[in-house]
Design an enzyme around this catalytic site. Sequence first.
Site, PDB file in Angstrom:
ATOM      1  N   ASP A 159       0.853  -1.195   0.039  1.00  0.00           N
ATOM      2  CA  ASP A 159       0.046  -0.175  -0.023  1.00  0.00           C
ATOM      3  C   ASP A 159       0.889   1.377   0.022  1.00  0.00           C
ATOM      4  O   ASP A 159       2.007   1.049   0.245  1.00  0.00           O
ATOM      5  CB  ASP A 159      -0.756   0.087   1.223  1.00  0.00           C
ATOM      6  CG  ASP A 159      -2.082   0.814   0.871  1.00  0.00           C
ATOM      7  OD1 ASP A 159      -2.255   1.358   0.093  1.00  0.00           O
ATOM      8  OD2 ASP A 159      -2.760   0.918   2.114  1.00  0.00           O
ATOM      9  N   GLU A 183       2.829   4.661  -4.448  1.00  0.00           N
ATOM     10  CA  GLU A 183       2.954   5.568  -5.606  1.00  0.00           C
ATOM     11  C   GLU A 183       4.370   5.962  -5.933  1.00  0.00           C
ATOM     12  O   GLU A 183       4.673   6.547  -7.203  1.00  0.00           O
ATOM     13  CB  GLU A 183       1.712   6.652  -5.583  1.00  0.00           C
ATOM     14  CG  GLU A 183       0.514   5.781  -5.882  1.00  0.00           C
ATOM     15  CD  GLU A 183      -0.166   5.202  -4.591  1.00  0.00           C
ATOM     16  OE1 GLU A 183      -0.806   4.181  -4.581  1.00  0.00           O
ATOM     17  OE2 GLU A 183       0.459   5.525  -3.341  1.00  0.00           O
ATOM     18  N   ASP A 186      -8.939   2.736  -2.994  1.00  0.00           N
ATOM     19  CA  ASP A 186      -9.941   3.215  -1.928  1.00  0.00           C
ATOM     20  C   ASP A 186     -11.258   3.605  -2.849  1.00  0.00           C
ATOM     21  O   ASP A 186     -11.590   4.727  -2.836  1.00  0.00           O
ATOM     22  CB  ASP A 186      -9.604   4.541  -1.041  1.00  0.00           C
ATOM     23  CG  ASP A 186      -8.370   4.066  -0.238  1.00  0.00           C
ATOM     24  OD1 ASP A 186      -8.070   2.724  -0.041  1.00  0.00           O
ATOM     25  OD2 ASP A 186      -7.726   5.232   0.318  1.00  0.00           O
TER      26      ASP A 186
END
Length: 786
Positions: A443, A446, A522
């Site tokens: 997670d 990026e 999300d």
Amino acid sequence: MDGRDLMRSVGVVGSERAARGLRTVRAAWRRRRIDAVGLPRRGAERARVPGQVRGAEPGPGGGLLRFARSELRITVAVNGAVFWGWDGAGSQPSYALADNSPEPDPRAVLEPDKDGGWRVVAERVTITVSRHGAVEVRTPGGVTLRRDLPPRWWEPVDGGTARWMQRSEVTADARFFGLGGRAAGPRLRDGTYRLWNTDPGRAFGPGDDPLYLTMPVQLVVADAGTHLVFHDTTWDGTVVLREGEEGAGSGLDRTGRCEVRMDGGPLRCWVMVGTPARVLHTWASLTGAPALPPAWALGHHHARWGFGSAQEVRRIVAGYRRHGLPLDAVHLDIDHYDDHQVFTVDQERFPKLPQLAEELRRDGIRLVSIVDPAVKAEPGNAVYDSGTAVDAFVRDSSGRTVRGVVWAGESAFPDFTHAGVRKWWGGLYEERLGQGFAGFWHDMNEPTSFNAFGEPTLPRSARHALEGRGGDHREAHNVYGLCMARAGYEGLRELAPTQRPFLFSRSGWAGLQRYGGSWSGDVATGWPGLRASLALVLGLGLCGVPYSGPDVGGFDGSPSPELYLRWFQLGAYLPLFRTHASLRAGRREPWEFGPEVLEHARVALLERRRLLPYFLTLAHLARRTGAPYVRPVWWGAPEDRALRACEDTFLLGDALLVAPVLDPGADRRAVQLPRGRWYDTVTERAYEGPGQVLVDAPLSRTPVFARAGAVIPVRGTDGGLELEVWAPARGRTGGGLVVPDAGDGWDEPETERYVARRRGREVVVTREGEGGSAEPPYRVRVRGLD
């Protein structure tokens, strides 16, 4: 100073986020200062186009064309893929390609074309180049699929990275798919799509772009054929698409158009032509076979940000057991860490975690851990200290460690573009395995760094190794998650060599499938979020990432019982079937939504368990052929325009067609069927395609259809494998493939081929092999007979 940024700073400090708000304001200003010093200033630029062709030099698989102000190398590979690179760009180094460049096709020939141009003629494709540098891709029959106009560069006068732009034209009937995970897909309509992996910082819906996982990969489907084009550069860019309009005019007015603009990097691309299956097979041969998940990873996963304690995990697991609901994995989010620090455990809330993991494993349930890349930058933190010792963290242009703000506070970021850093990071998973974890989800990679304003990521001037070439975050950003996935996967291969790693990642790039899959991130709770979930899975599959799925129920809110059930029913037919929710969202256990939802959810779970051998077969076939588990309905008939327009139905492998309910209050829905006979798997009523049918879709089920003649491996009532055979139409035959898989190991089971033949009122099923036909070794159940 930008006054708007100052106002954002004041707003954040005074908001409910004040606990970390001041840190994010400091981080944003710090990021701006770093880039002000470290980024080259963009001054005057000089525009350039290739100019007139001056000559050609044949070479293996194609050759080199020299223009007045550039040169173009074209190579056709033995697998049919076409590479071309401008200004001396070769196919390597590349983060997308699995290994070295494929072998050139010795049969491909460079020869003169009309009007002073050139062409490369190969078995599956012909590439023509005009004397000014326009490149056309044609079928062997001479039909043009795509025309790339001469590119344009903007080069800084005082040196530095050149920007470039490539405009392309496709046929009027062509439709665009791909570009990674896009909530508005799977078909990409007119608009601008950014190529920059981005954490939106909130729950997203269909109108939000970009998201976590972008790829410069387009699949273009037209009457004349399908082709995939991949612009192999990792820099920030945009893709502007405009679909064609047949009958709206003539000439260029009728064409579809694409414009790719990149802030840097080489102008090089790959093109693959053929059926969708052939194109994805070729793409997988270039970028690597998809990782094979262990069998348990194809079951049902339950996750939540905020389990809070081992006792709560046990309570949830007991609830599944009490209600007779299958469960295969439980995921622990960041709340199980000690002060949000990666590779740690909160011993007060999760004491004796290995004991909990062993309890779950005895019940057939695996424990999965979240892993974030950010490391709390505090001496005494074991991960930070060991990373500092090997110089693992990203630095700025002045040589200082770049710090951002993430869940643990001030944090440093490993440079996963360095082989030594990947080796160090991969070794850290030994702690996770020791705690009893069997799988991992990456997670915040990026990478995300909380900023009160500006981009929520690292400074663009931050320095990266880039495999020894050196460069900055402008080039490394989009492959950060991909390289983190590689580090985790390779580390797990060394630490647990007898087990298939299970890993999925929020961010990534072309080639992510080599190491694992992805999930939606999300996604917003709501009916638009439900529709976006399917779009993301279909789009990623068409980019070569076959294993993915959404947060069932949405990440951020409290779904109604109807919405939750419809999401749950959709998830039961997607590769990654996981319920998940945020810290502030409503609960996601099926029994929390009432007895009716519980009963219908149980049916969906039991059907998923029954289809597990089919999912395992699809996983093996994806690894061997590149074909995604979840496919658009036009997969086998891309020339069917009605199917190309269908976005609310999908194929699960070749055998099943799933028509999820994506709208509130619906108890019937229209279903677009491909050619052939299809059986409703509940009523066994037969429908003939192609065409649209109206079917019942009560809350109790999702409409699912089986292709006539399909042979599907399923789990029998005794737990063993059996073959479910759907009767072929009279005078027709059918069949299917089965890959029996024991579970977690690296054995390569044989692909078994079965054929079903209709003989009057009987259906005969045989196993076909090199030695001829034989009886199936499994129990056979025939369905759909008159």
